[in-house]
Design a protein around this motif. Sequence first.
Motif, PDB file in Angstrom:
ATOM      1  N   GLY A 153      -6.565   5.160  -8.046  1.00  0.00           N
ATOM      2  CA  GLY A 153      -6.240   6.366  -8.789  1.00  0.00           C
ATOM      3  C   GLY A 153      -5.006   6.229  -9.654  1.00  0.00           C
ATOM      4  O   GLY A 153      -4.888   6.907 -10.670  1.00  0.00           O
ATOM      5  N   ASN A 154      -4.088   5.347  -9.261  1.00  0.00           N
ATOM      6  CA  ASN A 154      -2.874   5.133 -10.041  1.00  0.00           C
ATOM      7  C   ASN A 154      -2.795   3.738 -10.642  1.00  0.00           C
ATOM      8  O   ASN A 154      -2.460   3.577 -11.810  1.00  0.00           O
ATOM      9  CB  ASN A 154      -1.623   5.399  -9.183  1.00  0.00           C
ATOM     10  CG  ASN A 154      -1.316   6.873  -9.058  1.00  0.00           C
ATOM     11  OD1 ASN A 154      -1.207   7.584 -10.045  1.00  0.00           O
ATOM     12  ND2 ASN A 154      -1.205   7.345  -7.832  1.00  0.00           N
ATOM     13  N   LEU A 155      -3.110   2.726  -9.829  1.00  0.00           N
ATOM     14  CA  LEU A 155      -2.954   1.347 -10.303  1.00  0.00           C
ATOM     15  C   LEU A 155      -3.929   1.053 -11.442  1.00  0.00           C
ATOM     16  O   LEU A 155      -5.139   1.219 -11.289  1.00  0.00           O
ATOM     17  CB  LEU A 155      -3.178   0.361  -9.151  1.00  0.00           C
ATOM     18  CG  LEU A 155      -2.763  -1.089  -9.432  1.00  0.00           C
ATOM     19  CD1 LEU A 155      -1.258  -1.196  -9.638  1.00  0.00           C
ATOM     20  CD2 LEU A 155      -3.193  -2.001  -8.288  1.00  0.00           C
ATOM     21  N   LYS A 156      -3.390   0.603 -12.565  1.00  0.00           N
ATOM     22  CA  LYS A 156      -4.213   0.317 -13.736  1.00  0.00           C
ATOM     23  C   LYS A 156      -4.217  -1.169 -14.103  1.00  0.00           C
ATOM     24  O   LYS A 156      -5.040  -1.593 -14.911  1.00  0.00           O
ATOM     25  CB  LYS A 156      -3.733   1.138 -14.939  1.00  0.00           C
ATOM     26  CG  LYS A 156      -3.841   2.644 -14.736  1.00  0.00           C
ATOM     27  CD  LYS A 156      -5.260   3.065 -14.383  1.00  0.00           C
ATOM     28  CE  LYS A 156      -5.377   4.554 -14.136  1.00  0.00           C
ATOM     29  NZ  LYS A 156      -6.727   4.937 -13.640  1.00  0.00           N
ATOM     30  N   ARG A 157      -3.304  -1.931 -13.539  1.00  0.00           N
ATOM     31  CA  ARG A 157      -3.281  -3.368 -13.836  1.00  0.00           C
ATOM     32  C   ARG A 157      -2.816  -4.130 -12.602  1.00  0.00           C
ATOM     33  O   ARG A 157      -1.689  -3.943 -12.138  1.00  0.00           O
ATOM     34  CB  ARG A 157      -2.381  -3.684 -15.029  1.00  0.00           C
ATOM     35  CG  ARG A 157      -2.390  -5.166 -15.424  1.00  0.00           C
ATOM     36  CD  ARG A 157      -1.620  -5.409 -16.712  1.00  0.00           C
ATOM     37  NE  ARG A 157      -1.632  -6.804 -17.093  1.00  0.00           N
ATOM     38  CZ  ARG A 157      -2.626  -7.406 -17.753  1.00  0.00           C
ATOM     39  NH1 ARG A 157      -3.689  -6.716 -18.114  1.00  0.00           N
ATOM     40  NH2 ARG A 157      -2.558  -8.691 -18.079  1.00  0.00           N
ATOM     41  N   LEU A 158      -3.694  -4.988 -12.102  1.00  0.00           N
ATOM     42  CA  LEU A 158      -3.385  -5.855 -10.970  1.00  0.00           C
ATOM     43  C   LEU A 158      -3.528  -7.295 -11.438  1.00  0.00           C
ATOM     44  O   LEU A 158      -4.631  -7.762 -11.727  1.00  0.00           O
ATOM     45  CB  LEU A 158      -4.343  -5.583  -9.805  1.00  0.00           C
ATOM     46  CG  LEU A 158      -4.227  -6.511  -8.597  1.00  0.00           C
ATOM     47  CD1 LEU A 158      -2.852  -6.392  -7.944  1.00  0.00           C
ATOM     48  CD2 LEU A 158      -5.324  -6.222  -7.579  1.00  0.00           C
ATOM     49  N   GLY A 209       0.795  -1.222   0.000  1.00  0.00           N
ATOM     50  CA  GLY A 209       0.000   0.000   0.000  1.00  0.00           C
ATOM     51  C   GLY A 209       0.823   1.266   0.000  1.00  0.00           C
ATOM     52  O   GLY A 209       0.302   2.358  -0.267  1.00  0.00           O
ATOM     53  N   ASN A 210       2.130   1.143   0.289  1.00  0.00           N
ATOM     54  CA  ASN A 210       3.012   2.313   0.302  1.00  0.00           C
ATOM     55  C   ASN A 210       3.481   2.715  -1.091  1.00  0.00           C
ATOM     56  O   ASN A 210       4.035   3.808  -1.269  1.00  0.00           O
ATOM     57  CB  ASN A 210       4.243   2.040   1.170  1.00  0.00           C
ATOM     58  CG  ASN A 210       3.893   1.873   2.637  1.00  0.00           C
ATOM     59  OD1 ASN A 210       2.875   2.365   3.094  1.00  0.00           O
ATOM     60  ND2 ASN A 210       4.739   1.159   3.370  1.00  0.00           N
ATOM     61  N   LEU A 211       3.283   1.843  -2.077  1.00  0.00           N
ATOM     62  CA  LEU A 211       3.769   2.113  -3.437  1.00  0.00           C
ATOM     63  C   LEU A 211       2.749   2.999  -4.163  1.00  0.00           C
ATOM     64  O   LEU A 211       2.079   2.580  -5.104  1.00  0.00           O
ATOM     65  CB  LEU A 211       4.013   0.805  -4.181  1.00  0.00           C
ATOM     66  CG  LEU A 211       4.962  -0.182  -3.488  1.00  0.00           C
ATOM     67  CD1 LEU A 211       5.136  -1.437  -4.337  1.00  0.00           C
ATOM     68  CD2 LEU A 211       6.314   0.460  -3.197  1.00  0.00           C
ATOM     69  N   ALA A 212       2.672   4.231  -3.727  1.00  0.00           N
ATOM     70  CA  ALA A 212       1.566   5.116  -4.085  1.00  0.00           C
ATOM     71  C   ALA A 212       1.487   5.464  -5.564  1.00  0.00           C
ATOM     72  O   ALA A 212       0.423   5.869  -6.041  1.00  0.00           O
ATOM     73  CB  ALA A 212       1.648   6.393  -3.255  1.00  0.00           C
ATOM     74  N   GLN A 227     -12.301  -0.510  -5.483  1.00  0.00           N
ATOM     75  CA  GLN A 227     -12.063   0.930  -5.505  1.00  0.00           C
ATOM     76  C   GLN A 227     -11.029   1.332  -6.558  1.00  0.00           C
ATOM     77  O   GLN A 227     -10.761   2.525  -6.740  1.00  0.00           O
ATOM     78  CB  GLN A 227     -11.567   1.387  -4.128  1.00  0.00           C
ATOM     79  CG  GLN A 227     -12.528   1.102  -2.997  1.00  0.00           C
ATOM     80  CD  GLN A 227     -11.891   1.327  -1.631  1.00  0.00           C
ATOM     81  OE1 GLN A 227     -10.775   1.806  -1.518  1.00  0.00           O
ATOM     82  NE2 GLN A 227     -12.618   0.969  -0.585  1.00  0.00           N
ATOM     83  N   LEU A 228     -10.437   0.345  -7.223  1.00  0.00           N
ATOM     84  CA  LEU A 228      -9.338   0.630  -8.155  1.00  0.00           C
ATOM     85  C   LEU A 228      -9.889   1.139  -9.483  1.00  0.00           C
ATOM     86  O   LEU A 228      -9.968   0.417 -10.480  1.00  0.00           O
ATOM     87  CB  LEU A 228      -8.482  -0.626  -8.352  1.00  0.00           C
ATOM     88  CG  LEU A 228      -7.798  -1.139  -7.072  1.00  0.00           C
ATOM     89  CD1 LEU A 228      -7.098  -2.472  -7.344  1.00  0.00           C
ATOM     90  CD2 LEU A 228      -6.797  -0.119  -6.539  1.00  0.00           C
ATOM     91  N   HIS A 229     -10.264   2.378  -9.484  1.00  0.00           N
ATOM     92  CA  HIS A 229     -10.921   2.999 -10.643  1.00  0.00           C
ATOM     93  C   HIS A 229     -10.053   2.889 -11.896  1.00  0.00           C
ATOM     94  O   HIS A 229      -8.880   3.254 -11.891  1.00  0.00           O
ATOM     95  CB  HIS A 229     -11.210   4.469 -10.345  1.00  0.00           C
ATOM     96  CG  HIS A 229     -12.008   5.154 -11.403  1.00  0.00           C
ATOM     97  ND1 HIS A 229     -13.378   5.087 -11.454  1.00  0.00           N
ATOM     98  CD2 HIS A 229     -11.627   5.896 -12.472  1.00  0.00           C
ATOM     99  CE1 HIS A 229     -13.808   5.766 -12.494  1.00  0.00           C
ATOM    100  NE2 HIS A 229     -12.767   6.271 -13.134  1.00  0.00           N
ATOM    101  N   GLY A 230     -10.657   2.335 -12.948  1.00  0.00           N
ATOM    102  CA  GLY A 230      -9.973   2.228 -14.227  1.00  0.00           C
ATOM    103  C   GLY A 230      -8.993   1.078 -14.328  1.00  0.00           C
ATOM    104  O   GLY A 230      -8.279   0.956 -15.330  1.00  0.00           O
ATOM    105  N   ALA A 231      -8.964   0.201 -13.329  1.00  0.00           N
ATOM    106  CA  ALA A 231      -7.968  -0.880 -13.305  1.00  0.00           C
ATOM    107  C   ALA A 231      -8.505  -2.171 -13.914  1.00  0.00           C
ATOM    108  O   ALA A 231      -9.707  -2.446 -13.901  1.00  0.00           O
ATOM    109  CB  ALA A 231      -7.506  -1.142 -11.875  1.00  0.00           C
ATOM    110  N   VAL A 232      -7.576  -2.965 -14.413  1.00  0.00           N
ATOM    111  CA  VAL A 232      -7.852  -4.343 -14.829  1.00  0.00           C
ATOM    112  C   VAL A 232      -7.410  -5.241 -13.679  1.00  0.00           C
ATOM    113  O   VAL A 232      -6.255  -5.174 -13.249  1.00  0.00           O
ATOM    114  CB  VAL A 232      -7.080  -4.691 -16.117  1.00  0.00           C
ATOM    115  CG1 VAL A 232      -7.238  -6.166 -16.454  1.00  0.00           C
ATOM    116  CG2 VAL A 232      -7.558  -3.815 -17.273  1.00  0.00           C
TER     117      VAL A 232
END
Length: 240
Positions: free
Chosen positions: A73-78, A45-48, A95-100
């Motif tokens: 807000g930042n993460l786009k691929r998990l 969670g610290n890797l903002a 909550q990962l808006h816009g993420a895959v």
Amino acid sequence: QKLDMSNQTNGFAGLIPDNIWRSLSLQLLNLSGNKLAGTIPSLVGNLAVLKVFDLSNNLLSSSIPLELGMLEGNLKRLHLANNVLSGTIPSQLGQLHGAVVILEGNRFHNKTRAPLSLCMLRNGVETFDLKDNVTFCPIERNALSDFYDLTKGAEWTNDTNWLDEYESYCAWNGVTCNEEMNHVKKLQLSNNGLSGRLSERIVDLAFIEELDLSDNDIKASIPTELGKLSNLIYLRLSYN
């Protein structure tokens, strides 16, 4: 900053080094296709500013840390597919808006449902690879969720348990299921402040026998899909 050490020839083994979780400027972390074991720590969670997080095809175990939701807000691929992850899929992933979000090929318990917000992509997740898997995202729960939205469920008189991330839809107010298969048998929401319109996805309540939505303020036309509910024996839509 990027760190891509995926698919190493002999495969990295053991635990992920702690110093990686202190690399706060990382935007891409790809360690897929190795033999990494252990857990994914909450320190992730610290890797903002992380945009791509790929630990797929390893031997990682235990549960997915809910702190991944802090990367909203930042993460786009998990990509955590094909590990031995278990436990509950955290609702924070929704909550990962816009993420895959890709989680297939793990060992989540068969009775563990994915959080509703993730299955329905309610909060802006772009793709969830298990959303069409009926074990994790039951069709009837999805249909009821859509029904809730289109009949303005937030304004209902009683919407107890509706849209709870993990609570069985059989425990939602007005819903009765058969005990063996958890199929919806009855939906009784008369005089409950419903408005808006009926969802065409009501056809996915394929085992329903009784539908009572009388004494509400539902408008528009009756969906033709109601005619496809072959088990329906009682229908009351009066006073709308």
